[in-house]
Motif scaffolding. Sequence first.
Motif, PDB file in Angstrom:
ATOM      1  N   ASN B 157       0.851  -1.229  -0.067  1.00 36.30           N
ATOM      2  CA  ASN B 157      -0.030   0.126  -0.113  1.00 36.30           C
ATOM      3  C   ASN B 157       0.839   1.238  -0.001  1.00 36.30           C
ATOM      4  OD1 ASN B 157      -3.100   0.443   0.063  1.00 36.30           O
ATOM      5  ND2 ASN B 157      -2.486   2.303   1.658  1.00 36.30           N
ATOM      6  N   ASN B 158       2.035   1.182   0.509  1.00 37.74           N
ATOM      7  CA  ASN B 158       2.753   2.313   0.335  1.00 37.74           C
ATOM      8  C   ASN B 158       3.543   2.636  -0.943  1.00 37.74           C
ATOM      9  OD1 ASN B 158       4.752   3.862   2.397  1.00 37.74           O
ATOM     10  ND2 ASN B 158       4.761   1.792   3.489  1.00 37.74           N
ATOM     11  N   ILE B 159       3.486   1.527  -1.784  1.00 38.74           N
ATOM     12  CA  ILE B 159       3.899   1.659  -2.879  1.00 38.74           C
ATOM     13  C   ILE B 159       2.687   2.144  -3.910  1.00 38.74           C
ATOM     14  CG2 ILE B 159       5.040   0.549  -5.265  1.00 38.74           C
ATOM     15  CD1 ILE B 159       6.471  -0.899  -2.966  1.00 38.74           C
ATOM     16  N   ILE B 160       1.720   1.348  -3.879  1.00 38.82           N
ATOM     17  CA  ILE B 160       0.331   1.263  -4.626  1.00 38.82           C
ATOM     18  C   ILE B 160      -0.773   1.520  -3.624  1.00 38.82           C
ATOM     19  CG2 ILE B 160      -1.009   0.192  -6.219  1.00 38.82           C
ATOM     20  CD1 ILE B 160       1.658   0.458  -7.375  1.00 38.82           C
ATOM     21  N   SER B 161      -1.201   2.828  -3.640  1.00 35.66           N
ATOM     22  CA  SER B 161      -2.212   3.052  -2.684  1.00 35.66           C
ATOM     23  C   SER B 161      -3.389   2.653  -3.042  1.00 35.66           C
ATOM     24  CB  SER B 161      -2.112   4.959  -2.519  1.00 35.66           C
ATOM     25  OG  SER B 161      -3.135   5.282  -1.567  1.00 35.66           O
ATOM     26  N   GLY B 162      -4.181   2.112  -1.968  1.00 36.42           N
ATOM     27  CA  GLY B 162      -5.426   1.720  -2.442  1.00 36.42           C
ATOM     28  C   GLY B 162      -5.596   0.226  -2.319  1.00 36.42           C
ATOM     29  N   MET B 169      -9.487 -12.576  -2.839  1.00 37.83           N
ATOM     30  CA  MET B 169     -10.155 -12.982  -4.167  1.00 37.83           C
ATOM     31  C   MET B 169     -10.857 -11.891  -4.954  1.00 37.83           C
ATOM     32  SD  MET B 169      -8.950 -16.088  -4.505  1.00 37.83           S
ATOM     33  CE  MET B 169      -9.876 -17.334  -5.391  1.00 37.83           C
ATOM     34  N   SER B 170     -10.380 -10.732  -4.988  1.00 36.48           N
ATOM     35  CA  SER B 170     -10.675  -9.690  -5.782  1.00 36.48           C
ATOM     36  C   SER B 170      -9.691  -8.832  -6.140  1.00 36.48           C
ATOM     37  CB  SER B 170     -11.983  -8.911  -5.206  1.00 36.48           C
ATOM     38  OG  SER B 170     -11.379  -7.752  -4.210  1.00 36.48           O
ATOM     39  N   GLY B 171      -9.812  -7.897  -7.195  1.00 36.81           N
ATOM     40  CA  GLY B 171      -8.564  -7.271  -7.698  1.00 36.81           C
ATOM     41  C   GLY B 171      -9.025  -6.012  -8.332  1.00 36.81           C
ATOM     42  N   ASN B 172      -8.024  -5.227  -9.116  1.00 37.23           N
ATOM     43  CA  ASN B 172      -8.256  -3.972  -9.744  1.00 37.23           C
ATOM     44  C   ASN B 172      -7.124  -3.844 -10.513  1.00 37.23           C
ATOM     45  OD1 ASN B 172      -9.677  -2.148 -10.689  1.00 37.23           O
ATOM     46  ND2 ASN B 172     -10.703  -1.649  -8.860  1.00 37.23           N
ATOM     47  N   TRP B 173      -7.372  -2.840 -11.401  1.00 34.99           N
ATOM     48  CA  TRP B 173      -6.414  -2.176 -11.984  1.00 34.99           C
ATOM     49  C   TRP B 173      -5.663  -0.773 -11.482  1.00 34.99           C
ATOM     50  CZ3 TRP B 173      -3.995  -4.408 -16.264  1.00 34.99           C
ATOM     51  CH2 TRP B 173      -4.758  -5.637 -16.838  1.00 34.99           C
ATOM     52  N   PHE B 174      -4.274  -0.888 -11.286  1.00 35.16           N
ATOM     53  CA  PHE B 174      -3.651   0.280 -10.564  1.00 35.16           C
ATOM     54  C   PHE B 174      -2.415   0.844 -11.446  1.00 35.16           C
ATOM     55  CE2 PHE B 174      -5.478  -2.460  -7.282  1.00 35.16           C
ATOM     56  CZ  PHE B 174      -6.040  -1.464  -6.315  1.00 35.16           C
ATOM     57  N   LEU B 175      -2.007   1.887 -11.191  1.00 38.10           N
ATOM     58  CA  LEU B 175      -0.896   2.433 -12.060  1.00 38.10           C
ATOM     59  C   LEU B 175       0.312   2.465 -11.380  1.00 38.10           C
ATOM     60  CD1 LEU B 175      -2.523   5.452 -13.748  1.00 38.10           C
ATOM     61  CD2 LEU B 175      -2.047   3.334 -14.856  1.00 38.10           C
ATOM     62  N   PHE B 176       1.400   2.136 -12.127  1.00 36.51           N
ATOM     63  CA  PHE B 176       2.697   2.095 -11.509  1.00 36.51           C
ATOM     64  C   PHE B 176       3.584   2.787 -12.431  1.00 36.51           C
ATOM     65  CE2 PHE B 176       7.111   0.205 -10.966  1.00 36.51           C
ATOM     66  CZ  PHE B 176       7.340   0.767  -9.742  1.00 36.51           C
ATOM     67  N   TYR B 177       3.991   3.937 -12.393  1.00 39.77           N
ATOM     68  CA  TYR B 177       4.703   5.060 -13.438  1.00 39.77           C
ATOM     69  C   TYR B 177       4.115   4.808 -14.764  1.00 39.77           C
ATOM     70  CZ  TYR B 177       8.843   5.288 -10.164  1.00 39.77           C
ATOM     71  OH  TYR B 177       9.341   5.551  -9.227  1.00 39.77           O
ATOM     72  N   GLU B 178       2.863   5.189 -14.691  1.00 43.07           N
ATOM     73  CA  GLU B 178       1.862   5.215 -15.559  1.00 43.07           C
ATOM     74  C   GLU B 178       1.431   3.931 -16.467  1.00 43.07           C
ATOM     75  OE1 GLU B 178       4.448   8.318 -16.271  1.00 43.07           O
ATOM     76  OE2 GLU B 178       2.968   8.974 -14.599  1.00 43.07           O
ATOM     77  N   GLN B 179       1.819   2.983 -16.137  1.00 47.53           N
ATOM     78  CA  GLN B 179       1.870   1.633 -16.481  1.00 47.53           C
ATOM     79  C   GLN B 179       0.728   0.773 -15.876  1.00 47.53           C
ATOM     80  OE1 GLN B 179       2.731   0.254 -19.391  1.00 47.53           O
ATOM     81  NE2 GLN B 179       4.253   1.785 -19.938  1.00 47.53           N
ATOM     82  N   LYS B 180      -0.320   0.106 -16.477  1.00 46.90           N
ATOM     83  CA  LYS B 180      -1.399  -0.358 -15.713  1.00 46.90           C
ATOM     84  C   LYS B 180      -0.789  -1.921 -15.260  1.00 46.90           C
ATOM     85  CE  LYS B 180      -5.651  -0.636 -17.481  1.00 46.90           C
ATOM     86  NZ  LYS B 180      -6.564  -0.929 -18.503  1.00 46.90           N
ATOM     87  N   ILE B 181      -1.000  -1.888 -13.711  1.00 53.54           N
ATOM     88  CA  ILE B 181      -0.601  -3.278 -13.575  1.00 53.54           C
ATOM     89  C   ILE B 181      -1.872  -3.727 -12.783  1.00 53.54           C
ATOM     90  CG2 ILE B 181       1.703  -2.630 -12.871  1.00 53.54           C
ATOM     91  CD1 ILE B 181       1.105  -2.304 -10.111  1.00 53.54           C
TER      92      ILE B 181
END
Lengths: 126, 368
Positions: B157-162, B169-181
């Motif tokens: 959470n420190n790196i990818i807030s939220g 067993m659930s997920g989502n798209w996040f951004l890391f340096y403008e790229q979708k992870i």
Amino acid sequence: MSEVKYSKEHEWIKLEGDVATIGITKHATEMLGDIVFTELPEKGSNVEKNGTAGVVESTKAASDVYTPVSGEVIDTNQVIVDDPSKINEDPEGSAWFFKLKMKDPSEMDTLMNKDDYDKFAKETSA
Amino acid sequence: METKKTSLYKLHQDCNAKFVEFAGYQMPIQYSDGIVEEHKFTRNHSGIFDVSHMGQLFIYGSENLIEDLEKIFPLNLKDLKLNHSKYSFLMNDEAGIYDDLIITKIEQGFLIILNAACKKNDFKILSKLLDNKYKMVLDEKRSLIAIQGPKSVEILNNIISGVENLSFMSGNWFLFYEQKIYITRSGYTGEDGFEISIFNDQVEKFTKKLIEKGAKLIGLGARDTLRLEAGLCLYGHELDKDKTPVEANLKWAISKERVIKGNFIGSDTINKQLNDGVNKIRVGIKPEGRVIAREKTKIFNQSDLHIGEVTSGTFGPSVNGPVAMGYVENKFSQNNTKVFLEVRGKKYPANICGLPFYKKNYVKGVNK
């Protein structure tokens, strides 16, 4: 006066009088990883040169322990059975495996000295 | 065939990894700390696992795809919410398992995580079953890492807030340096954690950030002891073409509604086994002493009858004793049934037990 020799199966043997103390080398423990189970020969049993005389298991696999010399088992190290991780901590000291009353002390002559063993260990692990 | 390397290979090397070949990949089995320490570090702190050898299969499509996949997987996919995941199986007509997998509903279709050794065959089977009607991508541009253990949520959470808001067993798209992870809250260690699907050219940078925040790389050796303590199956050991999900004691993963309706590959066998019972079943096995019963160890009952075989067995560092799973004849599968394990010609007592061996906040008795 005592003499320490080494086998190709990565055991060390320390001879004091006609009593040989046998364990596995530091190099062996590094190859095995964390040791989690030890089985030793029975006191009073006779073991033959190059025969199996116990088992060590790491988290990954089981390996036989061989005896590099023949003789009667006069003592075993219960400490390493109760806590096998001691072998990783002090393999060439307090974590010895068993002591033999040697039948034929000249069997020591066929084993390697420290320099030769270190060279052997380096070559075979490369 | 030359063995493949994951995008983290250099980082593994820099961290003094010992490598093994696994499913055609050079994978780290352990680092300098060793399996036991790595295992405990994951249970107490946070371990990072490179699982980029696993298959990330994207299948694109809408309603028709859901209908077609329901003919393959014993799941109620119509009701699977966006960004939610289910554990399932790819089976043959006799309900023998080709692979076990995690399927996640994404906006454009589904993401399926497959075992490394099975992924190519799975792709062939699924392409054929789906009749090449849908775009399918076994994505080689993405790496997959898992971060597992109690400190993982805080570190990630420190790196990818939220990510802390994701439920199990659930997920989502996040951004890391403008790229979708793509991050899911899941894993295979019995710990809270996440799996992160990220582009190959970013994975090293991302992993180094996790290490900076206090997580450590953990090898496949500890992954195996962790999953075994957690009572989780490993394909090729607990699961294969000759075993069904019912025999594997995984009927919880089969949708009851779908079983009643049938109409998926293997449904006849599954229905029959659920109604009539099975001959053999997967169980937990706890040796009484310290002896380790490895895979293929024979299991005997008290009358010395051969009743089954161990499929995985090792030393469980958190249990501080040996643990195993295997298949026994159903009538000997009750908890606390006394059995004997034949190791190096000698028979050692053990007990059939419930799984998992290790559960969070619940320390099992120490076996000496």
